[in-house]
Structure formats: C-alpha cells, structure tokens
Enzyme design. Structure first.
Site, short mmCIF file in Angstrom:
data_model
loop_
_atom_site.label_atom_id
_atom_site.label_comp_id
_atom_site.label_asym_id
_atom_site.label_seq_id
_atom_site.Cartn_x
_atom_site.Cartn_y
_atom_site.Cartn_z
N ASP A 13 1.16 -46.12 12.51
CA ASP A 13 0.12 -45.51 11.68
C ASP A 13 -1.26 -46.13 11.92
O ASP A 13 -2.05 -46.26 11.00
CB ASP A 13 0.47 -45.62 10.18
N LYS A 16 -3.29 -43.38 15.80
CA LYS A 16 -3.09 -42.93 17.18
C LYS A 16 -3.36 -41.44 17.35
O LYS A 16 -3.93 -41.02 18.36
CB LYS A 16 -1.65 -43.23 17.63
N ASN A 38 10.39 -39.57 13.73
CA ASN A 38 9.97 -40.63 12.80
C ASN A 38 8.46 -40.80 12.85
O ASN A 38 7.85 -41.32 11.92
CB ASN A 38 10.69 -41.95 13.11
N ALA A 39 7.83 -40.40 13.96
CA ALA A 39 6.39 -40.52 14.08
C ALA A 39 5.69 -39.48 13.20
O ALA A 39 6.26 -38.43 12.90
CB ALA A 39 5.98 -40.29 15.54
N GLY A 40 4.48 -39.79 12.81
CA GLY A 40 3.66 -38.84 12.07
C GLY A 40 2.24 -39.00 12.56
O GLY A 40 1.56 -39.93 12.19
N HIS A 41 1.81 -38.11 13.45
CA HIS A 41 0.48 -38.23 14.05
C HIS A 41 -0.44 -37.16 13.46
O HIS A 41 -0.20 -35.97 13.62
CB HIS A 41 0.58 -38.14 15.58
N THR A 130 12.89 -44.06 8.27
CA THR A 130 12.37 -42.74 7.88
C THR A 130 13.51 -41.76 7.59
O THR A 130 13.26 -40.63 7.20
CB THR A 130 11.50 -42.15 9.01
N GLN A 225 5.01 -45.08 16.83
CA GLN A 225 5.25 -46.35 16.15
C GLN A 225 4.24 -47.39 16.68
O GLN A 225 3.17 -47.00 17.11
CB GLN A 225 6.69 -46.84 16.34
N GLY A 416 -13.98 -41.63 10.82
CA GLY A 416 -13.61 -40.48 10.00
C GLY A 416 -12.50 -39.72 10.69
O GLY A 416 -12.22 -39.96 11.87
P1 IMO Z 1 3.81 -43.47 13.89
O1 IMO Z 1 4.07 -42.92 15.26
C1 IMO Z 1 4.89 -46.33 10.80
C2 IMO Z 1 9.09 -47.55 10.55
C3 IMO Z 1 9.87 -47.16 9.31
C4 IMO Z 1 10.81 -48.34 9.21
C5 IMO Z 1 11.12 -48.66 10.67
C6 IMO Z 1 12.42 -48.05 11.18
O2 IMO Z 1 3.31 -42.48 12.91
O3 IMO Z 1 2.99 -44.70 13.98
P2 IMO Z 1 13.11 -45.59 11.89
O4 IMO Z 1 13.15 -44.32 11.09
O5 IMO Z 1 12.22 -45.52 13.07
O6 IMO Z 1 14.48 -46.11 12.23
O7 IMO Z 1 12.47 -46.67 10.88
O8 IMO Z 1 10.04 -48.13 11.43
N1 IMO Z 1 8.44 -46.44 11.28
C7 IMO Z 1 7.12 -46.20 11.26
N2 IMO Z 1 6.13 -46.80 10.59
N3 IMO Z 1 4.59 -45.35 11.66
C8 IMO Z 1 5.56 -44.74 12.39
O9 IMO Z 1 5.29 -43.85 13.35
C9 IMO Z 1 6.91 -45.13 12.17
N4 IMO Z 1 8.09 -44.75 12.68
C10 IMO Z 1 9.02 -45.57 12.14
O10 IMO Z 1 9.06 -47.05 8.19
O11 IMO Z 1 10.12 -49.45 8.69
MG MG Z 2 1.86 -42.12 11.52
#
Ligand code: IMO
Ligand code: MG
Length: 425
Positions: A13, A16, A38-41, A130, A225, A416
């Site tokens: 987070d 990116k 699991n990612a959230g972009h 997630t 991540q 921003g």
């Molecule tokens: P982006 O790409 C922040 C964290 C989860 C948990 C750990 C393991 O948006 O940066 P998982 O579901 O991957 O097995 O969870 O990793 N996690 C993230 N934290 N940004 C993410 O993606 C994440 N993807 C997984 O919160 O602590």
């Molecule tokens: Mg994210």
C-alpha cells in the site's frame, strides 16, 4: 527503450497504483509477476476511482498491453469480476491482456482453508491475511499439487487433478478445521466454464515478453505487496506467500536479469501496515486513529483499517538494499500537510544498543525501539504544487533527508491521487 521493475519499499500500500499509472504513460507493456488478488492498486482518473487487484494498472490506458505472469496466483472469479468492472467503464481488455499458461489457479478450497485456518488461530498468532487463498495456493505450487492456467484446457486432466485436490481439501477441512466441505462436481463444472472464458488470454508470456524486449519495447513490471511482506526478506511469518522483491520479477515473468535496466522503489511519506506483525514506528492508538481518519487509510482489498506510523528509514534503506533500488518515488506527501512537526526513524535501539541494520526476524524487530529525528512540518497545502522549486523548503528538506538516509534519490513525489498531482524531478 527501458525495462523497469517497480516494487513497494515497505509493507504494501505504498501508492504503487498511482505511480505505475503515471509511469505507464511511457510503457508499452505492464506486467504483474507475483501475488494475486490480495493486492489493491488504486488509481484515480478524473472523478473515477479504479481499484485493481489482479490485472496490471496499465490496462487503464487503452493502448497498453498487460501481462499476468507465471509467478502469480490467479483467482478466475476475481479475474472475471475485474474484466467486467473494466468493461462497465468502457475499458476493453481483449487483444491486450496476456495470461501465462504457467500461472497457478486459486481454487475455492484455497480461499476456504485460508479463512478457516486464520479463524482457528489465537488472535496474536494470526497473520491477518486478506483471505484470498494466496498462502494455500502457493503452498500447493511448492508441493507440486497446484493447478495451472494451462491445465484448465484439458478437461480430463483438470477433472482428475481437481478431484484429487478437492478430496484432500475436504479431508483437511473436516478433520482439522471441522469446517463445511466442498462439492467437487460443482467446482469442476464451474472451473471448466472459466477455462472457456480465460482461454483467449492465455499464452506463453515469457516468449511474448522476451520478443517485446528484443523489439525494443518499453516494459514496466508492477510489483504488488512490499519488500517487508516478501516471504524470504520480510518480517516472516507476518508476510505474504510470494517473493515481492525485484528478483521475483525475473522469475515470475521468465525474463533474465541482464535484460532489466532500472529498479524503482515506492515508499509513502509515512508508513502503513495492514495485518499483523511488528511495526516499530506505529503511532500510539489514539493519535493513530485520528491520523488514519485524516489520511483515509483503509485497505483497498479488505476495507480493514491500516496501521499508521512515521516514515521508517531503516525499513526503506533495507528495501533499497535487497531490491537494488535506483530511484525512489515518494507517495502521499500531501497527507502530512497539516502536521507541525514530523518524525523520521533514523535507527533502532535494542536492549539499549544501536542496531546497525534492519533485523527482519519478527521477534527481534518487535523489541526494537525507534530512534527519531524531528523535522519541522510545512503546515500548508502542497496538493496543487507541480515543481520541486514550488515545494515549501521544509518539504524539500524532509525529502532530501529521506534520500540521504535511505541511500536512494527521491526523484518523483506524489501530492494527490490524480495523475497530474505528481512532481517529477
Ligand atoms: P498491495 O499490492 C498491504 C498483507 C496482509 C497480511 C499479509 C498476508 O496493495 O500493496 P496474504 O493475503 O497475502 O496471505 O496476507 O500480507 N498484504 C498486503 N498488505 N498491501 C497489499 O497489497 C497486501 N497484500 C497482502 O494484510 O498481513
Ligand atoms: Mg494496496
């Protein structure tokens, strides 16, 4: 034309999505190489906010091709939802989305085992995943039981592999977790239907990318991540189940390291973490709640409140080292606009001694106390600023001090969520 890898320099987070969107203007192809939904972009274009979990952010620019590489784990349900979401905004993926035949498929049993596995742990033992099935899918990959995208096309192979895996998953769900079991026939039918829909996108993406590099195309690898969530280099076991650092781009896309020209790291102007695990610069809870509300720090994938803290130069310097980061992008500088004083973590102390490097052992890191340097805040809005010279001198000093501490030049600053709210030095 250059081949660049972009990675997160902290716990995910970092912003990116916005930076990839900005940089992808110049790219021909944007590539995801690890992780899954699991990612959230998050990307803001005009009034529209897009959150992408699986498809590279480059898809938002109609003339870009996007690759989901072999190192990823793909949930077909999430993929289809994303393609539909894009379609509802008039963004067509046909002919420009390429999915590796060797990527692994996330199955319903992966998601179920991920969730019930966490539920059954004591609160302090939980990773805080997630719940997207990421860990169990990578576990099956390593155990050589995984189902790959390419398997979806051979119905008899798929049926046989799925039947075996579902039988085993059901035994685990029943005996260990006392959870509901899954209906094998229903899943087999459902995933055979996905195969038809995914089929047109599937190809040998390693060949595709290497040909593109030979043809002098500009390529951007979009990490998901962050470095501290890397299964080897992160704060294990409070990590994700893939390698999130630069080496994973080569492995997860089938491109050799000699073909990479540059590595870009992304860090936020402060630090956040979602999920459990050590976080030395985390704000105390009252001020942390207030900051989170002000900053709008809630997870893009799960909606969970993100833990917030001061910028940790120990973490980012470590990320610069393990990734070989050449340039750093600093996101969300404007979020600090109203603070009178800022703190930068410049080191740790453990049992009264100075710690020279970041200990990535979660139990050691948990006991580290941050050493702070205070800096004056700028206490005025920066969201409208587009040049380095236009930034308040306190903000310049803050950025320059970060560059010095982490041993990488900050040459891009985001002020921003919109594309143009970017200062490029
Ligand atoms: P982006 O790409 C922040 C964290 C989860 C948990 C750990 C393991 O948006 O940066 P998982 O579901 O991957 O097995 O969870 O990793 N996690 C993230 N934290 N940004 C993410 O993606 C994440 N993807 C997984 O919160 O602590
Ligand atoms: Mg994210």
């Amino acid at each position: 034309m250059a081949v660049r890898i972009l990675v997160g320099a902290a716990w995910g987070d970092e912003g990116k999505g916005k930076i990839v969107d900005f940089l992808s203007e110049r790219a021909d192809i944007v590539v995801r190489f690890q992780g899954g939904a699991n990612a959230g972009h998050t990307v803001q274009i005009g009034d529209q906010e897009y959150i992408l979990h699986l498809i590279p952010v480059g898809i938002l620019r109609q003339d870009k091709a996007c690759v989901i590489g072999n190192g990823t784990v793909i949930d077909p349900e999430a993929l289809m939802e994303e393609i539909e979401m894009l379609g509802s905004h008039g963004i067509d993926v046909e002919g420009r989305l390429f999915i590796s035949h060797n990527a692994h498929v996330i199955m319903p049993y992966h998601k179920l085992i991920d969730r019930v596995g966490e539920e059954q742990l004591q609160e302090e033992e939980r990773i805080g995943t997630t719940g997207r099935g990421i860990g169990p899918a990578y576990a099956d990959k390593a155990a050589r039981k995984g189902i790959r995208i390419g398997d979806l096309h051979d119905r008899s192979v798929l049926r046989e592999k799925l039947q075996r895996n579902i039988d085993e998953a059901n035994r685990i769900l029943d005996a260990i977790y006392q959870a509901e079991t899954l209906d094998a026939d229903r899943i087999i039918e459902e995933y055979m239907a996905f195969a038809d829909r995914i089929g047109p996108f599937v190809t040998n993406t390693s060949e595709y990318l290497n040909d593109a590099i030979d043809a002098d195309k500009e390529i951007l690898f979009e990490g998901s991540q962050g470095t501290l969530l890397d299964v080897d280099h992160g704060t294990y076991p409070y990590v994700t189940s893939s390698n999130t650092t630069t080496g994973a781009a080569c492995m997860g896309a089938g491109v050799g390291p000699t073909r990479i020209d540059e590595v870009i790291g992304v860090a936020k102007a402060y630090t956040t973490r979602v999920g459990n695990g050590p976080f030395p610069t985390e704000f105390p809870s009252r001020w942390g709640d207030e900051f989170r509300r002000m900053a709008g720090e809630f997870g893009a994938t799960t909606g969970r409140p993100r833990r917030c803290g001061w910028f940790d130069a120990m973490v980012v310097r470590y990320a610069v080292m393990v990734n070989g980061i050449d340039r750093l992008a600093l996101a969300r500088l404007d979020t600090l606009d109203t603070l009178q004083t800022l703190r930068l973590c410049v080191g740790y102390r453990l049992n009264g001694e100075v710690v020279p490097h970041l200990p990535n052992d979660a139990n050691v890191l948990r006991r580290c106390e941050p050493v702070y340097e205070e800096m004056e805040g700028w206490d005025r809005p920066t969201g409208h600023i587009r040049t380095w010279d236009g930034l308040p001198k306190e903000a310049q000093a803050y950025i320059e001090r970060i560059s010095e501490l982490v041993k990488a030049k900050v040459d891009l600053v985001s002020v921003g969520s919109h594309r143009d709210a970017t200062i490029f030095m």
